[in-house]
Design an enzyme around this catalytic site. Structure first.
Site, PDB file in Angstrom:
ATOM      1  N   ASP A  37     -36.973  -5.939  23.768  1.00  0.00           N
ATOM      2  CA  ASP A  37     -37.791  -6.885  24.524  1.00  0.00           C
ATOM      3  C   ASP A  37     -36.952  -8.084  24.941  1.00  0.00           C
ATOM      4  OD1 ASP A  37     -40.444  -5.709  24.438  1.00  0.00           O
ATOM      5  OD2 ASP A  37     -40.387  -6.081  22.281  1.00  0.00           O
ATOM      6  N   ASP A 180     -47.032   0.168  23.637  1.00  0.00           N
ATOM      7  CA  ASP A 180     -46.365  -0.938  22.954  1.00  0.00           C
ATOM      8  C   ASP A 180     -47.414  -1.890  22.382  1.00  0.00           C
ATOM      9  OD1 ASP A 180     -44.689  -2.903  22.071  1.00  0.00           O
ATOM     10  OD2 ASP A 180     -43.818  -3.374  24.022  1.00  0.00           O
TER      11      ASP A 180
END
Length: 231
Positions: A37, A180
């Site tokens: 991320d 996610d």
């Protein structure tokens, strides 16, 4: 032939003070994909990892780096990541004016491209780009708020996964669905049945405390195998 489900551990759930050793341990446990991320504080109240860190880790690992950009400056991050030869780049549609162009830039670099949707973002945003994407990432938790005690998986998560699978089939898109947010061992079966292909694994699975990465990965593989066999 059974469908392949990929487990992609989330880098931000690792020990941030020992990232190199953590990535090596994930790799040694058998995992081949790493979810990375990249977040800026304009998009989400969190900024744990920067570009330089990603570049250095990439040079020290043979894992596929699947980068998830959460930023209001997608084109900048895309251009920088292309130089690192990561495996895939996924960006959010919410702050992006030219979604198709961003996909084009990524794919012209020979990198797999994906678009990400926050929980409440409509699947209608995919209508004209789905067939050009390699991945569709669905957030099942509001990005950047995972640390909140009351922040759980959104109640409509499974419904949205199933709707996304139906849309991709309708559009004849080969894109894989990435999930996610709060991907626990308990909810994995329902996510897979709804149409998930890639599960981003965090504190509720691969980074579950009290067990090694290898033990948690083995548990995830067992859950996946039983689900695919209909057990």
């Amino acid at each position: 032939m059974l469908k392949e489900i990929v487990i992609s551990p989330s880098l931000i759930c690792a020990d941030l003070c020992n990232l190199e050793s953590q990535v090596r341990a994930l790799e040694q446990a058998g995992m081949k994909s790493l979810h990375v991320d990249l977040i800026d504080p304009h998009f989400s109240p969190s900024m744990p990892i920067g570009l330089d860190m990603v570049g250095q880790l990439k040079a020290r690992s043979s894992m596929d780096f699947d980068v998830h950009i959460m930023s209001t400056c997608n084109e900048f991050f895309i251009n920088e990541l292309v130089k690192m030869d990561v495996a895939s780049i996924t960006f959010h549609v919410e702050p992006t004016l030219h979604v198709e162009k961003m996909v084009q830039i990524i794919k012209e670099a020979g990198i797999k491209a994906g678009v990400a949707l926050a929980p409440a973002t409509s699947l209608a945003t995919l209508d004209y780009v789905a067939k050009y994407c390699d991945y569709i990432l669905l957030m099942t938790i509001n990005p950047g708020y995972a640390g909140g005690k009351s922040e759980g998986m959104v109640p409509y998560a499974l419904e949205k996964i199933a709707a996304c699978r139906a849309l991709l089939d309708q559009k004849n898109s080969a894109a894989k669905i990435v999930i996610d947010g709060r991907v626990s061992f308990e909810v994995m079966p329902e996510m897979i049945k709804a149409g998930a292909d890639v599960l981003v694994a965090g504190s509720k699975s691969i980074f579950r405390k009290g067990y090694s990465f290898a033990e948690n990965y083995q548990e995830a593989q067992s859950v996946i195998a039983k689900t695919l066999k209909g057990e």
